[in-house]
Design an enzyme around this catalytic site. Structure first.
Site, PDB file in Angstrom:
ATOM      1  N   GLN A  98      47.312  70.348   5.352  1.00 48.68           N
ATOM      2  CA  GLN A  98      47.160  70.771   6.746  1.00 48.68           C
ATOM      3  C   GLN A  98      47.997  69.911   7.672  1.00 48.68           C
ATOM      4  O   GLN A  98      48.486  68.837   7.308  1.00 48.68           O
ATOM      5  CB  GLN A  98      45.687  70.690   7.159  1.00 48.68           C
ATOM      6  CG  GLN A  98      45.086  69.293   7.046  1.00 48.68           C
ATOM      7  CD  GLN A  98      43.583  69.284   7.297  1.00 48.68           C
ATOM      8  OE1 GLN A  98      43.148  68.855   8.352  1.00 48.68           O
ATOM      9  NE2 GLN A  98      42.810  69.769   6.332  1.00 48.68           N
ATOM     10  N   HIS A 100      48.243  69.167  12.268  1.00 53.59           N
ATOM     11  CA  HIS A 100      47.601  69.378  13.561  1.00 53.59           C
ATOM     12  C   HIS A 100      48.673  69.463  14.647  1.00 53.59           C
ATOM     13  O   HIS A 100      49.717  68.822  14.557  1.00 53.59           O
ATOM     14  CB  HIS A 100      46.630  68.245  13.866  1.00 53.59           C
ATOM     15  CG  HIS A 100      45.626  68.018  12.783  1.00 53.59           C
ATOM     16  ND1 HIS A 100      44.732  68.980  12.381  1.00 53.59           N
ATOM     17  CD2 HIS A 100      45.395  66.938  11.985  1.00 53.59           C
ATOM     18  CE1 HIS A 100      43.979  68.506  11.397  1.00 53.59           C
ATOM     19  NE2 HIS A 100      44.368  67.270  11.140  1.00 53.59           N
ATOM     20  N   GLU A 135      44.802  61.584  14.086  1.00 52.18           N
ATOM     21  CA  GLU A 135      43.757  60.984  13.250  1.00 52.18           C
ATOM     22  C   GLU A 135      44.194  59.619  12.748  1.00 52.18           C
ATOM     23  O   GLU A 135      45.387  59.375  12.543  1.00 52.18           O
ATOM     24  CB  GLU A 135      43.478  61.852  12.005  1.00 52.18           C
ATOM     25  CG  GLU A 135      43.126  63.280  12.269  1.00 52.18           C
ATOM     26  CD  GLU A 135      42.978  64.097  10.990  1.00 52.18           C
ATOM     27  OE1 GLU A 135      42.462  65.208  11.092  1.00 52.18           O
ATOM     28  OE2 GLU A 135      43.397  63.628   9.910  1.00 52.18           O
ATOM     29  N   HIS A 264      49.510  66.723   5.589  1.00 53.67           N
ATOM     30  CA  HIS A 264      48.718  65.786   4.804  1.00 53.67           C
ATOM     31  C   HIS A 264      47.587  66.493   4.072  1.00 53.67           C
ATOM     32  O   HIS A 264      47.213  67.624   4.407  1.00 53.67           O
ATOM     33  CB  HIS A 264      48.150  64.671   5.682  1.00 53.67           C
ATOM     34  CG  HIS A 264      47.225  65.167   6.752  1.00 53.67           C
ATOM     35  ND1 HIS A 264      47.681  65.686   7.960  1.00 53.67           N
ATOM     36  CD2 HIS A 264      45.866  65.242   6.826  1.00 53.67           C
ATOM     37  CE1 HIS A 264      46.654  66.040   8.702  1.00 53.67           C
ATOM     38  NE2 HIS A 264      45.531  65.788   8.039  1.00 53.67           N
ATOM     39  N   ARG A 283      46.481  75.231   8.262  1.00 51.71           N
ATOM     40  CA  ARG A 283      46.405  74.962   6.824  1.00 51.71           C
ATOM     41  C   ARG A 283      47.566  75.602   6.082  1.00 51.71           C
ATOM     42  O   ARG A 283      48.038  76.670   6.456  1.00 51.71           O
ATOM     43  CB  ARG A 283      45.072  75.455   6.254  1.00 51.71           C
ATOM     44  CG  ARG A 283      43.864  74.781   6.885  1.00 51.71           C
ATOM     45  CD  ARG A 283      42.551  75.323   6.342  1.00 51.71           C
ATOM     46  NE  ARG A 283      41.411  74.666   6.962  1.00 51.71           N
ATOM     47  CZ  ARG A 283      40.857  75.053   8.113  1.00 51.71           C
ATOM     48  NH1 ARG A 283      41.336  76.114   8.744  1.00 51.71           N
ATOM     49  NH2 ARG A 283      39.843  74.400   8.620  1.00 51.71           N
TER      50      ARG A 283
END
Length: 413
Positions: A98, A100, A135, A264, A283
């Site tokens: 996935q 972001h 993240e 990642h 995804r």
């Protein structure tokens, strides 16, 4: 400063032992337990416990008095929202590949899907909110992940080591353009292959990886990754994508930062994760969930090279994991057995404290809390600075999540 009661999310890829043992619950748990959520996410907000045992949603607490709970600057910048979510993540099986979106991509995608009338909880919704989702993952145990694209020169050496007739044309394609553009072209081809083509290509690749592992070749770790993913997700394009990505192994205390566009997949291990309070995920494979390849290709960053691993910056006794993300900052304090020194944690920002090992006493004003493993506390911005020290002689480990900013900044109000 008050204790939190937090939700455990039971995703299928989770561990039946890691979170149960951290929380002192019976192990193995009846079902996989994947994530312990700490924060004010609307999907599962933490519950704040007062001295009488009464509970209130942290989301409701913040909405009732954002100035006190978040501080004036944080409340104004983030629209009276706590901008981060803290998790303990326990992966027994691989998560999806996935990426972001950036802030701009998230805002544009959200507007587009709102205009199209796609329900925010629809399974094919890519952008349920208009915010980015950077993240940081800090390992508690040895933690395995795929993160970012490997240098194409090294990837070519890997592809030659497992060369099959079916892979030859793709290897030659990257050899003709061993850079980010070549990676984009190859990844795009692989992620869009028809299922019949995948099923013709993958068995020979699996056999080549088995031979390479038996011969203890240079790329044994990467080949084991292909074998593991091929067993869990047979016929999935994500198995091919893994050939292009860095295999990262973190030791406890080591961390990786995943910025917008970083492709990642977490593979296995337990770690503390802090992230922006968003659900935006694109995804690319290794999942039965919605995969939107064109949208994924819009956000993926095809920059390549080794994935940076950090142990943080030591500021006194506090190890700070600095990132460019304004939504969060993670820091960690650890005490070895026999150490008893107190550590000052300045106030002025909203914080969540998490004990990840041993037992830690936290004092602030006239308040004192003892946090055992897996226990956490909410500290409003209006609270004074804190003092933390291990409760007993066995040491302890304490994580602190707060909004981004210079370590030690006292006044967010």
């Amino acid at each position: 400063m008050e204790l939190l009661r937090n939700a455990v999310r039971p995703y299928a890829w989770g561990s039946r032992t890691a979170l149960a043992e951290l929380l002192g619950e019976p192990s193995p748990a009846p079902h996989p337990e994947a994530e312990l959520w700490m924060g004010a996410h609307p999907g599962d907000p933490s519950r704040v416990l007062d001295d009488a045992g009464a509970e209130q949603s942290l989301l409701a607490r913040i909405e009732a008095d954002p100035e006190r709970e978040l501080g004036g600057r944080t409340a104004a910048r983030w629209g009276n929202r706590l901008p981060f979510l803290l998790k303990v993540l326990a992966a027994e099986e691989p998560l999806s590949i996935q990426a972001h979106p950036s802030a701009e991509q998230a805002a544009e995608g959200w507007r587009r899907e709102e205009a199209a009338g796609i329900p925010r909880d629809a399974p094919n919704r890519n952008y349920p909110d208009p915010t980015p989702k950077p993240e940081l993952l800090c390992a508690l145990t040895e933690f395995h992940a795929l993160a970012g694209f490997r240098d194409p020169v090294r990837t070519l050496a890997l592809l030659e080591a497992v060369r099959t007739p079916g892979l030859a044309a793709y290897t030659d394609l990257l050899a003709g353009q061993p850079d980010s553009a070549g990676l984009r072209a190859l990844f795009t081809m692989w992620i869009t292959l028809p299922q019949q083509a995948l099923e013709g290509l993958l068995p020979d690749l699996i056999d080549a990886c088995v031979r390479h592992v038996k011969e203890r070749g240079e790329f044994t770790r990467e080949c084991r990754t292909v074998l593991e993913l091929g067993e869990s997700y047979p016929g999935d394009a994500g198995v091919l994508a893994a050939l292009l990505m860095n295999r990262v192994v973190l030791q406890p205390g080591e961390a990786i930062f995943l910025s917008a566009g970083n492709l990642h997949a977490y593979l296995r291990g337990t770690g503390v994760e802090v992230l922006a309070n968003s659900d935006n995920v694109l995804r690319g494979g290794l999942t039965p969930k919605h995969v939107d390849v064109p949208e994924l290709l819009r956000v993926v960053d095809f920059g390549c090279g080794d994935m940076p691993v950090t142990t943080g910056e030591l500021v006194g006794r506090v190890r700070v994991y600095r990132t460019p993300a304004p939504e969060f900052e993670l820091s960690r304090v650890s005490w070895s057995a026999g150490e008893r020194d107190a550590v000052e944690l300045p106030g002025g920002r909203p914080r969540i404290l998490l004990c990840a090992g041993g037992s830690v006493t936290v004092r602030g004003g006239d308040r004192e809390l003892v946090l055992g493993p897996g226990r956490s506390a909410w500290v409003p911005a209006a609270d004074p600075g804190l003092t933390a020290l291990p409760t007993g002689a066995d040491g302890g480990e304490l994580f602190q999540a707060t909004v981004g900013g210079a370590a030690g900044r006292h006044d967010e109000r």
